[in-house]
Scaffold this active site. Structure first.
Site, PDB file in Angstrom:
ATOM      1  N   ARG A  79       0.797  -1.239   0.000  1.00 39.04           N
ATOM      2  CA  ARG A  79       0.000   0.000   0.000  1.00 39.04           C
ATOM      3  C   ARG A  79       0.826   1.285   0.000  1.00 39.04           C
ATOM      4  O   ARG A  79       1.898   1.337   0.607  1.00 39.04           O
ATOM      5  CB  ARG A  79      -0.917   0.006   1.232  1.00 39.04           C
ATOM      6  CG  ARG A  79      -2.000  -1.046   1.138  1.00 39.04           C
ATOM      7  CD  ARG A  79      -2.891  -1.075   2.361  1.00 39.04           C
ATOM      8  NE  ARG A  79      -3.986  -2.034   2.149  1.00 39.04           N
ATOM      9  CZ  ARG A  79      -3.848  -3.352   2.300  1.00 39.04           C
ATOM     10  NH1 ARG A  79      -2.700  -3.888   2.684  1.00 39.04           N
ATOM     11  NH2 ARG A  79      -4.876  -4.151   2.058  1.00 39.04           N
ATOM     12  N   HIS A 104      -0.879  -2.552  -4.404  1.00 38.68           N
ATOM     13  CA  HIS A 104      -0.234  -3.338  -5.468  1.00 38.68           C
ATOM     14  C   HIS A 104      -0.253  -2.623  -6.828  1.00 38.68           C
ATOM     15  O   HIS A 104      -0.541  -3.219  -7.855  1.00 38.68           O
ATOM     16  CB  HIS A 104      -0.897  -4.723  -5.587  1.00 38.68           C
ATOM     17  CG  HIS A 104      -0.765  -5.564  -4.346  1.00 38.68           C
ATOM     18  ND1 HIS A 104       0.363  -5.601  -3.568  1.00 38.68           N
ATOM     19  CD2 HIS A 104      -1.651  -6.434  -3.749  1.00 38.68           C
ATOM     20  CE1 HIS A 104       0.183  -6.439  -2.555  1.00 38.68           C
ATOM     21  NE2 HIS A 104      -1.029  -6.944  -2.630  1.00 38.68           N
ATOM     22  N   HIS A 175       3.476 -12.536  -5.155  1.00 39.81           N
ATOM     23  CA  HIS A 175       2.291 -12.680  -4.318  1.00 39.81           C
ATOM     24  C   HIS A 175       1.743 -14.115  -4.332  1.00 39.81           C
ATOM     25  O   HIS A 175       0.542 -14.330  -4.189  1.00 39.81           O
ATOM     26  CB  HIS A 175       1.216 -11.688  -4.790  1.00 39.81           C
ATOM     27  CG  HIS A 175       0.230 -11.304  -3.734  1.00 39.81           C
ATOM     28  ND1 HIS A 175      -0.720 -12.171  -3.244  1.00 39.81           N
ATOM     29  CD2 HIS A 175       0.059 -10.157  -3.052  1.00 39.81           C
ATOM     30  CE1 HIS A 175      -1.445 -11.554  -2.332  1.00 39.81           C
ATOM     31  NE2 HIS A 175      -0.991 -10.331  -2.188  1.00 39.81           N
ATOM     32  N   ASP A 247      -1.580 -10.120   8.397  1.00 38.96           N
ATOM     33  CA  ASP A 247      -1.451  -9.351   7.152  1.00 38.96           C
ATOM     34  C   ASP A 247      -0.563  -8.155   7.495  1.00 38.96           C
ATOM     35  O   ASP A 247      -1.007  -7.014   7.480  1.00 38.96           O
ATOM     36  CB  ASP A 247      -2.842  -8.911   6.657  1.00 38.96           C
ATOM     37  CG  ASP A 247      -2.793  -8.240   5.292  1.00 38.96           C
ATOM     38  OD1 ASP A 247      -1.703  -8.173   4.693  1.00 38.96           O
ATOM     39  OD2 ASP A 247      -3.853  -7.771   4.835  1.00 38.96           O
ATOM     40  N   GLU A 312       5.655 -11.997   1.189  1.00 33.04           N
ATOM     41  CA  GLU A 312       5.937 -10.979   0.170  1.00 33.04           C
ATOM     42  C   GLU A 312       7.103 -10.115   0.622  1.00 33.04           C
ATOM     43  O   GLU A 312       6.952  -9.237   1.477  1.00 33.04           O
ATOM     44  CB  GLU A 312       4.696 -10.116  -0.037  1.00 33.04           C
ATOM     45  CG  GLU A 312       3.468 -10.901  -0.450  1.00 33.04           C
ATOM     46  CD  GLU A 312       2.190 -10.141  -0.130  1.00 33.04           C
ATOM     47  OE1 GLU A 312       2.015  -9.005  -0.599  1.00 33.04           O
ATOM     48  OE2 GLU A 312       1.361 -10.677   0.627  1.00 33.04           O
TER      49      GLU A 312
HETATM   50  C1  BGC Z   1      -2.159  -7.356   1.346  1.00 32.58           C
HETATM   51  C2  BGC Z   1      -3.571  -7.715   1.751  1.00 32.58           C
HETATM   52  C3  BGC Z   1      -4.408  -7.823   0.512  1.00 32.58           C
HETATM   53  C4  BGC Z   1      -3.796  -8.846  -0.401  1.00 32.58           C
HETATM   54  C5  BGC Z   1      -4.543  -8.924  -1.690  1.00 32.58           C
HETATM   55  C6  BGC Z   1      -1.636  -8.451   0.490  1.00 32.58           C
HETATM   56  O1  BGC Z   1      -0.347  -8.141   0.075  1.00 32.58           O
HETATM   57  O2  BGC Z   1      -1.330  -7.120   2.444  1.00 32.58           O
HETATM   58  O3  BGC Z   1      -4.110  -6.760   2.635  1.00 32.58           O
HETATM   59  O4  BGC Z   1      -5.732  -8.155   0.821  1.00 32.58           O
HETATM   60  O5  BGC Z   1      -2.461  -8.546  -0.673  1.00 32.58           O
HETATM   61  O6  BGC Z   1      -4.653 -10.213  -2.105  1.00 32.58           O
END
Ligand code: BGC
Length: 347
Positions: A79, A104, A175, A247, A312
C-alpha cells in the site's frame, strides 16, 4: 521446457504457459500474462509431488485476479497511503483501489497485462515489461525484468531489475500463496511459521504503516520461534484484529542489500519446508484472510479463506511517505536489482 497455448485475453492476445524444471526435482509453470507463477511442484519426504501454490482453474479468472494469485507485483507491492507520494518535490497521484489507498500499484497493474518472454531455458524464464512514463501514475519509462530460476538446490530464485529514465518507485514482490501440504489440502494455518524479525510496522485501520515499529515480543506476531498460525490468528490484539488476521509487514533483522534468511514455513505432515531469502528490509506475512469463499481453484478445488499464505518480500509499505524508512526508489539511469529465493527441502 514446455510451452503451450492456454487461451487469449479479452483483447485477443495469446497467453502461453511455460513449464520449467530444476535439476533438484522441482517444477514450475508460468504464463506471459502477468509473469504469473501458476504452479510449483515440490516432493515431500517420501518423494510424493504436490503443487504447493494456489491458482485458478480458468485463465479468465486471472483477468480479474483481485486475490493476486501467483502475481508478480510491480512496480510497487502493497500500500501507498492516500494513494499519493512526493518525489523530488513533485506529488504523484495513484489509483485509490483499496479504500483511500493504493494497493499493489493500482487497478490496471502489470500482473494483469501481457509481458514479453525475453529468454526461456530448461530451468529458467525471463520476462520483461517496458513501462511507460506515468503508467499507473508512476514516473519514468522503466524496463522491468524478472527472471525465475529453478536451481539444482531446489530453490525458486527470483531476480528483479528496474531501469528507469527518471527517479521512481521500484518495489516489486511475488504474491504467491503457499500451502506446503498441497494447494488443494485446506487450511494452511497449522503449518509452522518462523520469521527473522523482532519488530513489525504498526498500521492504521486501512493497513497502512504509520511509521512506528512495534516489538513482536508478547504479541501474536512473535514468530521468532517457529509456531503455527492457527492458535492466535483471531486474537483480539488490536493490530491483528484491524487486519482481520495476519497481514503485516515484518521489519526483518537482516542487512538490506545482503541476501539473507527472512522466514520459513514447515508442514510437519509432509515434511516439506520452505525458506524465504531476501535482500530487502521487509516481508508481508499474509495468510489469505480475504480469499473469497468458494474460489474455483486448479482442478476445480474450492478455496476458502486462509487456504494459503504469502511471504511478500518488500520495502516497508508506504515507505515512500515515511522518510525514516528505507526508500524504495530507483534512481534515473541506475539499474535497481533485488532478489528473493524460496528454497525447498524436507525435514
Ligand atoms: C495485502 C492484503 C491484501 C492482499 C490482496 C496483500 O499483500 O497485504 O491486505 O488483501 O495482498 O490479495
Amino acid at each position: 521446457m514446455e510451452k503451450k497455448l492456454w487461451g487469449t485475453t479479452r483483447e485477443n492476445e495469446e497467453v502461453y504457459t511455460y513449464e520449467i524444471a530444476g535439476a533438484g526435482g522441482i517444477r514450475a509453470t508460468f504464463m506471459n500474462y502477468g509473469a504469473n507463477l501458476l504452479s510449483l511442484t515440490v516432493p515431500d519426504r517420501d518423494g510424493n509431488e504436490k503443487d504447493i501454490v494456489l491458482g485458478y482453474e480458468k485463465l479468465e479468472s486471472y483477468f480479474d485476479n483481485d486475490l493476486y494469485f501467483g502475481c508478480c507485483v510491480a512496480p510497487n507491492g502493497n500500500r501507498i497511503g492516500d494513494a499519493r507520494f512526493t518525489l523530488n518535490g513533485k506529488t504523484y497521484e495513484l489509483d485509490k483501489n483499496d479504500g483511500e489507498n493504493n494497493l499493489h500499484s493500482g487497478s490496471d497493474p502489470l500482473c494483469m497485462r501481457i509481458w514479453d518472454v525475453a529468454d526461456v531455458k530448461d530451468n529458467a524464464i525471463t520476462f520483461t515489461y517496458d513501462k511507460k512514463d506515468m503508467d499507473m501514475g508512476f514516473p519514468g519509462n522503466m524496463k522491468i525484468t524478472v527472471t525465475f530460476t529453478l536451481t539444482p538446490d531446489n530453490e525458486l530464485r527470483i531476480d528483479y531489475s528496474g531501469l528507469s529514465d527518471q527517479d521512481t518507485i521500484f518495489n516489486p514482490t511475488n504474491h504467491s500463496y503457499f500451502n506446503l501440504a498441497g494447494h488443494d489440502s485446506g487450511s494452511v494455518l497449522d503449518q509452522l511459521v518462523w520469521i527473522n524479525a523482532s519488530r513489525f510496522t504498526e498500521t492504521d485501520a486501512g493497513s497502512v504503516p504509520t511509521g512506528n515499529l512495534i516489538d513482536v515480543k508478547g504479541t501474536p506476531l512473535d514468530f521468532t520461534k517457529e509456531k503455527p498460525m492457527a492458535p492466535e490468528v483471531d486474537d483480539t490484539y488490536e493490530q491483528l484484529a484491524l487486519a482481520k488476521g495476519y497481514d503485516h509487514n515484518f521489519a526483518l533483522d537482516i542487512t538490506e542489500g545482503e541476501l539473507s534468511l527472512a522466514a520459513s514455513l514447515y508442514d510437519p505432515k509432509s515434511g516439506r519446508k520452505m525458506e524465504v531469502y531476501t535482500d530487502l528490509p521487509g516481508m508481508q506475512l499474509y495468510c489469505g484472510n480475504y480469499i473469497h469463499p468458494n474460489v474455483v481453484g486448479k482442478g476445480g478445488f474450492l478455496y476458502q479463506p486462509r487456504y494459503g499464505v504469502c511471504f511478500e518480500t518488500q520495502y516497508y509499505p508506504n515507505a515512500i511517505n515515511i522518510p525514516s524508512f528505507s526508500q524504495p526508489v530507483a534512481k534515473a539511469g541506475v539499474e535497481k536489482k533485488t532478489t528473493t529465493v524460496y528454497r525447498f527441502f524436507t525435514a
